[in-house]
Enzyme design. Structure first.
Site, short mmCIF file in Angstrom:
data_model
loop_
_atom_site.label_atom_id
_atom_site.label_comp_id
_atom_site.label_asym_id
_atom_site.label_seq_id
_atom_site.Cartn_x
_atom_site.Cartn_y
_atom_site.Cartn_z
N LYS A 171 88.29 -5.23 76.34
CA LYS A 171 89.18 -5.09 77.49
C LYS A 171 90.45 -5.85 77.17
CE LYS A 171 84.80 -4.95 79.28
NZ LYS A 171 83.59 -5.56 78.68
N ASP A 176 104.77 -4.55 75.28
CA ASP A 176 105.95 -4.73 74.44
C ASP A 176 105.66 -5.53 73.17
OD1 ASP A 176 107.40 -3.34 76.31
OD2 ASP A 176 108.25 -5.12 77.27
N HIS A 347 80.39 -12.07 85.58
CA HIS A 347 80.69 -11.19 84.45
C HIS A 347 81.52 -11.87 83.36
CE1 HIS A 347 82.34 -7.51 82.41
NE2 HIS A 347 81.08 -7.13 82.59
N LYS A 349 82.66 -13.94 80.17
CA LYS A 349 82.02 -14.21 78.88
C LYS A 349 82.77 -15.37 78.24
CE LYS A 349 81.76 -9.57 79.81
NZ LYS A 349 80.60 -8.96 79.39
N ASP A 354 82.43 -29.33 73.74
CA ASP A 354 82.94 -30.70 73.63
C ASP A 354 84.28 -30.92 74.33
OD1 ASP A 354 80.68 -31.21 72.18
OD2 ASP A 354 81.68 -31.26 70.23
#
Length: 429
Positions: A171, A176, A347, A349, A354
């Site tokens: 996604k 430009d 949803h 991800k 650390d």
């Protein structure tokens, strides 16, 4: 005469034997291919992740881009920013997504892209052939009639039978050649709003400026060139990009032939070098045995490991969540803390290590994303950004139910059998 009869009898027998052996041969071929792409990864390193970005980039076949800005957007606010960027486009818009369903959001996007095309902007749209089945013929027709180039990646056709399992799960948007948007948002109305109830989706994405945009643009070009043969060149797509911030990144996306994919190497490396804490939010968390071992070893060396997934009731794929439960025993016993988000489908991800390094993109934490899908994951070395993601994790944890090893171990026979069967089924797919 005897020889003729023997030959006549032997030919059908040989044909039948060949048909019987064919599945075995195909199985061996598939096993051989997967075994080469899935070696047991190992690393011996005592340096902190904050010092290892060049190594993370190099081993996952990427390049470190210095001097970038990264802005985080949550839920429906991402789309308002996206439409602002589309309206500002003057040369080119490249849009790529896995899931597009006809609705309010999709119709608004079609109008925005058509308006820019009529203003002279080059518009290219790539949608996965499976995830875009409900995009609607009307949307495709209107875009194409306006002069937008629309490509469905690996649609269900006979000529694609050899790649039917290879899905484009990325996604991203590139405007430009100067601004890139990357995350988990899909073009579905449930991504609108602010994740306030079960009908909505909780998600994160980023806006990038700086040299790293070239890296995202090159990712878009991969499947575009495969499907169209078109090579786009020039300043409209790859302008000279000056530093505009202090963030270092690299882009993981490569699926090298016969080698472990970049996104898998990246996630495994980050887990193995963690010193203090790991935070993971992922909707489909099905780590393989190697990843489970790495996470538990991290706990053993003193790392605080926490994982957040959607609850079975909130997930869009509850069977996958049940399959994931099969591994919770090992993870919880190994000291990994697991939380299930209750409000809606979680949803995003993302992973942080650390408080210095972060990963964000389209990749789920499972074999399909790590070994089969086309994915994009940004590797970000920036303490401020990592802190933002950790704050999101803490805020989301207030809407979670946490599990304990002793309680989870008391589950009945039926849940265990169901989870094991669904896990096997998921592995076959």
């Amino acid at each position: 005469m005897i020889d003729l009869i023997t030959t006549t009898v032997s030919l059908p027998f040989i044909a039948v034997l060949g048909l019987m052996l064919l599945p075995v041969v195909l199985g061996l071929v598939i096993w051989s291919i997967r075994s080469h792409r899935d070696p047991k990864l190992s690393i011996d390193c005592d340096r902190p992740v904050s010092e290892l970005l060049p190594s993370l980039a190099g081993l996952s076949q990427g390049t470190v881009y210095e001097g970038n800005s990264v802005e985080l957007f949550e839920n429906g606010a991402f789309f308002e920013m996206m439409f602002d960027e589309i309206r500002a486009a003057r040369a080119s818009i490249h849009f790529e997504t896995f899931l597009w369903k006809d609705g309010q959001l999709g119709q608004r996007l079609v109008e925005a892209l058509i308006e820019r095309r009529r203003a002279g902007v080059d518009v290219r749209v790539m949608v996965d052939g499976n995830g875009g089945k409900k995009m609607g013929d009307e949307a495709r027709r209107r875009l194409r009639e306006a002069g937008c180039r629309v490509v469905m990646h690996h649609p269900t056709k006979l000529r694609h039978i050899g790649v039917v399992n290879d899905r484009d799960h990325r996604k991203l948007v590139v405007i430009d050649g100067r601004v890139a948007l990357v995350g988990g948002h899909c073009i579905v109305d449930s991504w609108l709003g602010n994740a306030e109830n079960r009908e909505r989706v909780r998600d994160l994405a980023v806006r990038l400026r700086g040299p790293v945009v070239h890296g995202v643009q090159s990712v878009f070009s991969e499947n575009w060139v495969e499907d169209t043969g078109e090579l786009f060149v020039g300043d409209a797509f790859f302008p000279r990009l000056e530093p505009c911030g202090g963030v270092s990144l690299h882009v993981a996306s490569v699926k090298a032939e016969g080698s472990p994919p970049a996104v898998k190497i990246l996630h495994h490396l980050a887990v193995c070098v963690a010193k203090r804490r790991i935070r993971i939010q992922n909707p489909y968390f099905l780590p393989d045995d190697e990843a489970i071992e790495a996470l538990c070893k991290a706990v053993a060396r003193g790392v605080d490991v926490r994982v957040m997934v959607p609850s079975t009731d909130a997930s869009d794929m509850p069977l996958v969540q049940h399959a994931a439960h099969r591994n919770f025993d090992k993870l919880l016993e190994g000291g990994v803390r697991i939380f299930e988000y209750q409000t809606c489908l979680l949803h995003q991800k993302v992973m942080t290590v650390d408080g210095h390094w972060s990963a964000i993109g389209s990749s789920n934490f499972d074999d399909r994303s790590f070994e089969t899908n086309d994915e994009i994951t940004l590797s970000v070395c920036d303490e401020t950004f990592a802190t933002q993601l950790e704050e999101v994790f803490e805020r989301d944890s207030r809407r979670c139910v946490g599990f304990k090893a002793e309680t989870w171990a008391q589950r009945g026979v039926w849940p265990r059998c169901r989870d094991n069967v669904l896990h096997v089924f998921n592995e076959v797919l």
